[in-house]
Design a protein around this motif. Sequence first.
Motif, PDB file in Angstrom:
ATOM      1  N   LYS A  66      -8.112   2.791   3.102  1.00  0.00           N
ATOM      2  CA  LYS A  66      -9.558   3.000   3.228  1.00  0.00           C
ATOM      3  C   LYS A  66     -10.302   2.572   1.968  1.00  0.00           C
ATOM      4  O   LYS A  66     -11.396   2.000   2.039  1.00  0.00           O
ATOM      5  N   LEU A  67      -9.719   2.847   0.807  1.00  0.00           N
ATOM      6  CA  LEU A  67     -10.368   2.436  -0.441  1.00  0.00           C
ATOM      7  C   LEU A  67     -10.401   0.919  -0.560  1.00  0.00           C
ATOM      8  O   LEU A  67     -11.407   0.336  -0.995  1.00  0.00           O
ATOM      9  N   GLN A 123       0.833  -1.202   0.000  1.00  0.00           N
ATOM     10  CA  GLN A 123       0.000   0.000   0.000  1.00  0.00           C
ATOM     11  C   GLN A 123       0.868   1.253   0.000  1.00  0.00           C
ATOM     12  O   GLN A 123       0.561   2.236  -0.683  1.00  0.00           O
ATOM     13  N   ARG A 124       1.967   1.205   0.748  1.00  0.00           N
ATOM     14  CA  ARG A 124       2.869   2.356   0.807  1.00  0.00           C
ATOM     15  C   ARG A 124       3.487   2.629  -0.549  1.00  0.00           C
ATOM     16  O   ARG A 124       3.622   3.787  -0.964  1.00  0.00           O
ATOM     17  N   ASP A 125       3.862   1.550  -1.266  1.00  0.00           N
ATOM     18  CA  ASP A 125       4.451   1.718  -2.597  1.00  0.00           C
ATOM     19  C   ASP A 125       3.456   2.389  -3.544  1.00  0.00           C
ATOM     20  O   ASP A 125       3.819   3.323  -4.282  1.00  0.00           O
ATOM     21  N   LEU A 148       0.997   7.226  -6.471  1.00  0.00           N
ATOM     22  CA  LEU A 148      -0.185   8.059  -6.688  1.00  0.00           C
ATOM     23  C   LEU A 148      -0.070   9.428  -6.032  1.00  0.00           C
ATOM     24  O   LEU A 148      -0.869  10.335  -6.345  1.00  0.00           O
ATOM     25  N   GLY A 149       0.866   9.578  -5.100  1.00  0.00           N
ATOM     26  CA  GLY A 149       0.971  10.838  -4.374  1.00  0.00           C
ATOM     27  C   GLY A 149      -0.118  11.003  -3.335  1.00  0.00           C
ATOM     28  O   GLY A 149      -0.539  12.130  -3.041  1.00  0.00           O
ATOM     29  N   TRP A 150      -0.585   9.871  -2.799  1.00  0.00           N
ATOM     30  CA  TRP A 150      -1.645   9.877  -1.792  1.00  0.00           C
ATOM     31  C   TRP A 150      -1.076   9.465  -0.442  1.00  0.00           C
ATOM     32  O   TRP A 150      -0.038   8.799  -0.366  1.00  0.00           O
ATOM     33  N   PRO A 151      -1.791   9.790   0.651  1.00  0.00           N
ATOM     34  CA  PRO A 151      -1.444   9.190   1.937  1.00  0.00           C
ATOM     35  C   PRO A 151      -1.725   7.685   1.901  1.00  0.00           C
ATOM     36  O   PRO A 151      -2.680   7.240   1.236  1.00  0.00           O
ATOM     37  N   GLN A 152      -0.938   6.900   2.587  1.00  0.00           N
ATOM     38  CA  GLN A 152      -1.183   5.462   2.627  1.00  0.00           C
ATOM     39  C   GLN A 152      -2.561   5.159   3.190  1.00  0.00           C
ATOM     40  O   GLN A 152      -3.216   4.189   2.784  1.00  0.00           O
ATOM     41  N   ALA A 153      -3.019   6.002   4.125  1.00  0.00           N
ATOM     42  CA  ALA A 153      -4.330   5.766   4.747  1.00  0.00           C
ATOM     43  C   ALA A 153      -5.446   5.774   3.703  1.00  0.00           C
ATOM     44  O   ALA A 153      -6.420   5.030   3.826  1.00  0.00           O
ATOM     45  N   ARG A 169     -13.878   1.544   3.391  1.00  0.00           N
ATOM     46  CA  ARG A 169     -14.200   2.562   4.390  1.00  0.00           C
ATOM     47  C   ARG A 169     -14.299   3.960   3.777  1.00  0.00           C
ATOM     48  O   ARG A 169     -14.630   4.908   4.466  1.00  0.00           O
ATOM     49  N   GLN A 170     -14.004   4.066   2.498  1.00  0.00           N
ATOM     50  CA  GLN A 170     -14.115   5.341   1.786  1.00  0.00           C
ATOM     51  C   GLN A 170     -14.588   5.046   0.378  1.00  0.00           C
ATOM     52  O   GLN A 170     -14.171   4.058  -0.239  1.00  0.00           O
ATOM     53  N   THR A 171     -15.471   5.898  -0.127  1.00  0.00           N
ATOM     54  CA  THR A 171     -15.981   5.715  -1.479  1.00  0.00           C
ATOM     55  C   THR A 171     -15.045   6.378  -2.480  1.00  0.00           C
ATOM     56  O   THR A 171     -14.723   7.566  -2.346  1.00  0.00           O
ATOM     57  N   ALA A 172     -14.605   5.620  -3.462  1.00  0.00           N
ATOM     58  CA  ALA A 172     -13.710   6.156  -4.485  1.00  0.00           C
ATOM     59  C   ALA A 172     -14.449   7.136  -5.388  1.00  0.00           C
ATOM     60  O   ALA A 172     -15.651   7.005  -5.642  1.00  0.00           O
TER      61      ALA A 172
END
Length: 278
Positions: A41-42, A25-27, A32-37, A46-49
Amino acid sequence: MTTDFQQAREALGRRLRELRGRPTQRDLAAVLGWPQAKVSKLETGRQTATPDDLKAWARATQPDTEEELLARLQGLETHVRSWRRQLRAGHRPVQDVLTIEYERSTELRAWQSSMVVGMLQTPDYARHIFTRYAELQGSPRDVEDAVRARVQRQQLLFQHGRSFHIVMWEAALHAGVCPPEVLAGQLEKLASLIGLDTVRLGIVPYGAQVGVPPANGFWLYDERLVIVEEWHAELWLNDADSVALYRRVWGTLERSAVYGTQARRVIARARAQFTDGA
């Protein structure tokens, strides 16, 4: 409680996990330039894409899956229509969409426990309902346009070949969502509709034995669609299992209702609270 929407979101998450493959996930988050969290969540539902999220995920994993992922998201969103998204342009567009479903249907059933159903509302009562929801959701104030659309749709009540079987809990007759004089007028209209050949109105009295708790409201459109009202969204469910479930719920509550003269007495008892001594 796990909902159909949550199950679909989790299924989408599992598919995203499959596409990520061996990288961590970290890779992927770094690419993507996103937080790992966010990746976590996706993948766990736990989060809607968003569409942009899915396009980026496909480009970073398997570009040829972009269309598939967007189709999965569209299928998920057709079932859950958030009020925030629906009401961006106000209440009138929502009423217009619902009118299409009413016009497509010949046998409509409703359950409502908290307020008078929209198809039976007076303009004054509807005005207060739309105002309260506009305040709650922070949506544009197009109340008068929404009232006109709702009242115009009520013409379907008088069309031959269409039937409305509406069941309400007695609590809906007492809810002070409007001034007493407005509620008294609303109850008078309800009583006047009893006996109309296209409308069968049942009231579940206080104290009646019920087979299921009298929870949130919903409409059944023939045997093809159920629309369930939640605080955050409407659920539009058209799969056979969901429609059958809500048909059983409706039937269970309907068996506890009273009709005709008995229903008029329940309505008159509620109305007396707002007219006695006036």
